[in-house]
Design a protein around this motif. Sequence first.
Motif, PDB file in Angstrom:
ATOM      1  N   ARG A 558       0.834  -1.201   0.000  1.00 46.92           N
ATOM      2  CA  ARG A 558       0.000   0.000   0.000  1.00 46.92           C
ATOM      3  C   ARG A 558       0.875   1.260   0.000  1.00 46.92           C
ATOM      4  O   ARG A 558       0.737   2.140   0.835  1.00 46.92           O
ATOM      5  CB  ARG A 558      -0.973  -0.021   1.181  1.00 46.92           C
ATOM      6  N   ARG A 559       1.774   1.310  -0.958  1.00 46.24           N
ATOM      7  CA  ARG A 559       2.685   2.434  -1.197  1.00 46.24           C
ATOM      8  C   ARG A 559       3.765   2.598  -0.133  1.00 46.24           C
ATOM      9  O   ARG A 559       4.499   3.583  -0.133  1.00 46.24           O
ATOM     10  CB  ARG A 559       1.919   3.739  -1.368  1.00 46.24           C
ATOM     11  N   LEU A 560       3.893   1.673   0.784  1.00 51.13           N
ATOM     12  CA  LEU A 560       5.019   1.660   1.722  1.00 51.13           C
ATOM     13  C   LEU A 560       5.944   0.537   1.281  1.00 51.13           C
ATOM     14  O   LEU A 560       5.723  -0.633   1.617  1.00 51.13           O
ATOM     15  CB  LEU A 560       4.536   1.463   3.156  1.00 51.13           C
ATOM     16  N   ARG A 561       6.976   0.883   0.525  1.00 52.76           N
ATOM     17  CA  ARG A 561       7.828  -0.104  -0.098  1.00 52.76           C
ATOM     18  C   ARG A 561       9.105  -0.309   0.723  1.00 52.76           C
ATOM     19  O   ARG A 561       9.582   0.618   1.373  1.00 52.76           O
ATOM     20  CB  ARG A 561       8.213   0.342  -1.517  1.00 52.76           C
ATOM     21  N   PRO A 562       9.678  -1.499   0.667  1.00 49.61           N
ATOM     22  CA  PRO A 562      10.982  -1.689   1.321  1.00 49.61           C
ATOM     23  C   PRO A 562      12.031  -0.752   0.729  1.00 49.61           C
ATOM     24  O   PRO A 562      12.118  -0.602  -0.486  1.00 49.61           O
ATOM     25  CB  PRO A 562      11.317  -3.155   1.009  1.00 49.61           C
ATOM     26  N   VAL A 563      12.796  -0.109   1.604  1.00 47.91           N
ATOM     27  CA  VAL A 563      13.810   0.836   1.133  1.00 47.91           C
ATOM     28  C   VAL A 563      15.223   0.428   1.514  1.00 47.91           C
ATOM     29  O   VAL A 563      16.188   0.997   1.004  1.00 47.91           O
ATOM     30  CB  VAL A 563      13.532   2.268   1.658  1.00 47.91           C
ATOM     31  N   PHE A 564      15.369  -0.548   2.415  1.00 51.36           N
ATOM     32  CA  PHE A 564      16.706  -0.963   2.829  1.00 51.36           C
ATOM     33  C   PHE A 564      16.574  -2.255   3.629  1.00 51.36           C
ATOM     34  O   PHE A 564      15.610  -2.429   4.358  1.00 51.36           O
ATOM     35  CB  PHE A 564      17.373   0.116   3.689  1.00 51.36           C
ATOM     36  N   PRO A 565      17.544  -3.172   3.514  1.00 51.18           N
ATOM     37  CA  PRO A 565      17.468  -4.402   4.310  1.00 51.18           C
ATOM     38  C   PRO A 565      17.568  -4.113   5.801  1.00 51.18           C
ATOM     39  O   PRO A 565      18.234  -3.159   6.226  1.00 51.18           O
ATOM     40  CB  PRO A 565      18.672  -5.225   3.826  1.00 51.18           C
ATOM     41  N   ALA A 566      16.908  -4.935   6.620  1.00 49.97           N
ATOM     42  CA  ALA A 566      17.107  -4.868   8.076  1.00 49.97           C
ATOM     43  C   ALA A 566      18.562  -5.236   8.373  1.00 49.97           C
ATOM     44  O   ALA A 566      19.159  -6.045   7.668  1.00 49.97           O
ATOM     45  CB  ALA A 566      16.148  -5.832   8.773  1.00 49.97           C
ATOM     46  N   PRO A 567      19.166  -4.612   9.384  1.00 47.18           N
ATOM     47  CA  PRO A 567      18.574  -3.777  10.425  1.00 47.18           C
ATOM     48  C   PRO A 567      18.492  -2.288  10.115  1.00 47.18           C
ATOM     49  O   PRO A 567      18.382  -1.472  11.035  1.00 47.18           O
ATOM     50  CB  PRO A 567      19.507  -4.017  11.610  1.00 47.18           C
ATOM     51  N   GLY A 568      18.562  -1.901   8.863  1.00 43.15           N
ATOM     52  CA  GLY A 568      18.382  -0.502   8.507  1.00 43.15           C
ATOM     53  C   GLY A 568      19.651   0.315   8.615  1.00 43.15           C
ATOM     54  O   GLY A 568      20.732  -0.189   8.927  1.00 43.15           O
ATOM     55  N   THR A 569      19.503   1.608   8.367  1.00 42.06           N
ATOM     56  CA  THR A 569      20.660   2.515   8.364  1.00 42.06           C
ATOM     57  C   THR A 569      20.836   3.256   9.684  1.00 42.06           C
ATOM     58  O   THR A 569      21.954   3.624  10.037  1.00 42.06           O
ATOM     59  CB  THR A 569      20.520   3.556   7.239  1.00 42.06           C
ATOM     60  N   TYR A 570      19.768   3.490  10.413  1.00 46.04           N
ATOM     61  CA  TYR A 570      19.891   4.262  11.651  1.00 46.04           C
ATOM     62  C   TYR A 570      20.665   3.503  12.725  1.00 46.04           C
ATOM     63  O   TYR A 570      21.257   4.111  13.620  1.00 46.04           O
ATOM     64  CB  TYR A 570      18.512   4.653  12.178  1.00 46.04           C
ATOM     65  N   LEU A 571      20.661   2.171  12.651  1.00 41.73           N
ATOM     66  CA  LEU A 571      21.422   1.396  13.623  1.00 41.73           C
ATOM     67  C   LEU A 571      22.915   1.652  13.494  1.00 41.73           C
ATOM     68  O   LEU A 571      23.641   1.671  14.479  1.00 41.73           O
ATOM     69  CB  LEU A 571      21.123  -0.098  13.449  1.00 41.73           C
ATOM     70  N   GLY A 572      23.383   1.870  12.266  1.00 40.29           N
ATOM     71  CA  GLY A 572      24.793   2.126  12.059  1.00 40.29           C
ATOM     72  C   GLY A 572      25.171   3.590  12.087  1.00 40.29           C
ATOM     73  O   GLY A 572      26.345   3.929  11.915  1.00 40.29           O
ATOM     74  N   GLU A 573      24.186   4.462  12.307  1.00 39.14           N
ATOM     75  CA  GLU A 573      24.449   5.901  12.261  1.00 39.14           C
ATOM     76  C   GLU A 573      24.874   6.410  13.627  1.00 39.14           C
ATOM     77  O   GLU A 573      24.304   6.034  14.653  1.00 39.14           O
ATOM     78  CB  GLU A 573      23.187   6.633  11.800  1.00 39.14           C
ATOM     79  N   THR A 574      25.884   7.263  13.640  1.00 35.51           N
ATOM     80  CA  THR A 574      26.301   7.901  14.876  1.00 35.51           C
ATOM     81  C   THR A 574      25.561   9.217  15.054  1.00 35.51           C
ATOM     82  O   THR A 574      25.008   9.774  14.107  1.00 35.51           O
ATOM     83  CB  THR A 574      27.814   8.154  14.878  1.00 35.51           C
ATOM     84  N   ALA A 575      25.557   9.711  16.257  1.00 35.72           N
ATOM     85  CA  ALA A 575      24.842  10.948  16.544  1.00 35.72           C
ATOM     86  C   ALA A 575      25.483  12.123  15.818  1.00 35.72           C
ATOM     87  O   ALA A 575      26.717  12.255  15.795  1.00 35.72           O
ATOM     88  CB  ALA A 575      24.843  11.213  18.048  1.00 35.72           C
ATOM     89  N   PRO A 576      24.665  12.993  15.208  1.00 36.46           N
ATOM     90  CA  PRO A 576      25.220  14.188  14.567  1.00 36.46           C
ATOM     91  C   PRO A 576      25.913  15.079  15.595  1.00 36.46           C
ATOM     92  O   PRO A 576      25.547  15.101  16.769  1.00 36.46           O
ATOM     93  CB  PRO A 576      23.988  14.880  13.985  1.00 36.46           C
ATOM     94  N   VAL A 577      26.903  15.805  15.163  1.00 35.36           N
ATOM     95  CA  VAL A 577      27.647  16.707  16.057  1.00 35.36           C
ATOM     96  C   VAL A 577      27.096  18.109  15.917  1.00 35.36           C
ATOM     97  O   VAL A 577      26.876  18.575  14.800  1.00 35.36           O
ATOM     98  CB  VAL A 577      29.145  16.693  15.713  1.00 35.36           C
TER      99      VAL A 577
END
Length: 577
Positions: A558-577
Motif C-alpha cells: 500500500r505504497r510503503l515499499r521496502p527501502v533498505f534491508p534490516a537492520p536498517g541505516t539508523y542502527l549504524g548511524e552515529t549521533a550528529p555533532v
Amino acid sequence: MSERDRTPADAGTLALPAAGLRLAAAVSARPLLLLRRGGDWVAELGRVGLGRSALAPDVPAGPVAPVARCAAQVLLATTGAVSGLLDDAVASPDVPLPAADAERLRATLAGLTALLLPAPGPLMITGSDGIAATGGTDPLPGDDHGRPATTAGPDPAAGDVADRVFTPPGADTPPVPFDTGARDARGGPVPGRDVAATPGAVVLRTPMFELLQYLPRTETVHDTPVLVVPPLVHRYWLADLAPGYSLVEHLLGKGLQVFALSWRPAGPADADRDLDAHAAAVLDAVDACGRITRAPRVSLLGVRTGGLLTAAVQAHQAAIGLDDRVAAVAYLATVLDQSDALPGFAPDPATVAETAGLAARDGVLDGATAVRAWAWRRGPDRVLPWAVPRGGGTADLDGRAARAMRAWVSDLLPLPAGLHTDLAALAAASGDGGGPDRPDVRVLGTPVRFAELRRDSYLVAADDDPVQPWTGGYRTAQRLGGACRLVLAPGDQAGALIAPPSVATGFRAAPCSTGDGVAQRWRARAEAVEGSWWDDLAAWLVERSGTMRDAPPELGGRRLRPVFPAPGTYLGETAPV
C-alpha cells in the motif's frame, strides 16, 4: 572434516555442483518460498519494463545507454532473486543449506555478475530480499489521530550505501554498513549477521525513526501485527539480540507478524524532540503497520523505557476514544512509576539541575550521561534505574550471545533535551507518591491516566535486578485498568528478557489481581512454570491476534515499499555533532 564445515578453499572440482544440488534440495523443501521469490523477480522485471525500477547500475552514457541500463537492471534483479533463494535455503528449518555452500554459490554469483556487468568499484547489487533504495516512501495520506500526515524525510542512505555488497574479504575491501557474513567480526559483533540479524526490511523511514518489517517464517500468519517499541536510551535490538536469542525471531516462528521501531540518533538540532514527538512517532508506526497488514488493530510490545512510551501512547488513544486501535500490550521490564518501585527514593535534585544545564547547552545528553542523569536518591543511597548492571545478564548465555549482550549494553542513544525535560517532569509529578494519574502530565495534549489503560496487558518483571526490585513490576500492574498477566523472570532487567527455550529454566506467572495488592502474597500464589516465558508470551499474543491468513508474498505494501534491508541505516548511524 565434514562437507558441511568445509570452506571454499577446501572445495574440489565437484564442490560447486554438489552445492547446487543441496541448494535445490533445500529450496524444494519450501516451494512457497520459491514461488514468493519468483513472484518478486517477475514484479521487478515488470518495473524494469515500465521504467520504474529503483535499480541503478552504473552504465556509461551513449546512444545504447537505455538498452544497456535495462539489461543491467534485469541482471541485477535476477542476481538479487537468486541471492534471496540462498538466504532462504540457509534458513530452511527442514533441509538447511550449509553456510559454506551458500558462500561458495554467492561468490560464484558475484563473479558471474561482475563478468557480465563490469563496475569501477565493488559490485553493488540489491540485498537478499530484493530490496533497493528508493529515496524514501510515499507520504501517508493521513491518520486517525488528529495529526498531520507523515512524510518520509530525506534518505540518509542514498547512493552507494543503499545496497548490500557482495565482495570477498580483504585488506582493501571498503567498509559497508551491514555485510552478508563474509567478513570477520574483529571489531565486535556485526549488525545484520551477529546481532539484529533477523531478515526484514525498512518499510518506512522518517527523520526520527525507521520502521522495520520482518520476513515471516511461517506459511500462514495471524492478522494482528506486533510492534516492538524500543527503549529511549538503548538501541532496539535487545529484542533481536542474536540468532537463537532473538525474541523477534521466536515470535515470527509462532506465526506472528512483527515490526520494530529503530530510533535515529539525536543531535543538537533535535533538541526539541520531546515526549510528544516520540509518542507521535509510535502512532505513525502503528498507522503504517495497520496499513501494510490491512489490520484494524496492532499489538504493542514496549521494552524497558519503551514501555513507558507505549503506556503514554495508549493513554492518549484512550483519551480520544481510539483505544480499540490497540489489540493488546506487553510491557517488558517496564516500571511506570519509579517512586512506587523505589519507595522513599526521588530524583536527585543536584543531578537533575546539572544535566538540565548540559542538555540546554548541547541540545542532547550523550547516552552514558543520560543514564547517569536518571539518578534517584534516598538519603545517602543513590541508584541509577536506567543502568544495566555490569555483565548485562550474560551469566547464563553462551559466548556468542554474551558478546552480543555486552555490545547492546554499550550501544547507547543520545537523549534529546526536550525528552529529558519531559521525563524529569513526569518523574517529579509522580515523585510524591501520588501516582502518575495527574492532569498536569500530558502527552499530545491529553492527560496521562494509566488507570484508563483497559486493553489486555502482559508484564514481565526481573526477579534479580540489583537496582529495581521486582515489586516495581507488580506495582506497575496495579496501576493498569484492564486484565493483565504478570510474569516474574530470573535475571536483571536486561538478562531477564533473553529467555530462549534452549536455555530458559522457568518462571513464575499469575494474573495481576492475584495477591490482593500485596506483592509477596502474589509471589506465594503465582504458578511456577517450567520452560521459557517467550512461549508463554507468544501464546498470549496469538490468542489476541485474530485469524490466520497466508503470509504476505513480499514486505511492505500500500505504497510503503521496502527501502533498505534490516537492520536498517539508523542502527549504524552515529549521533550528529
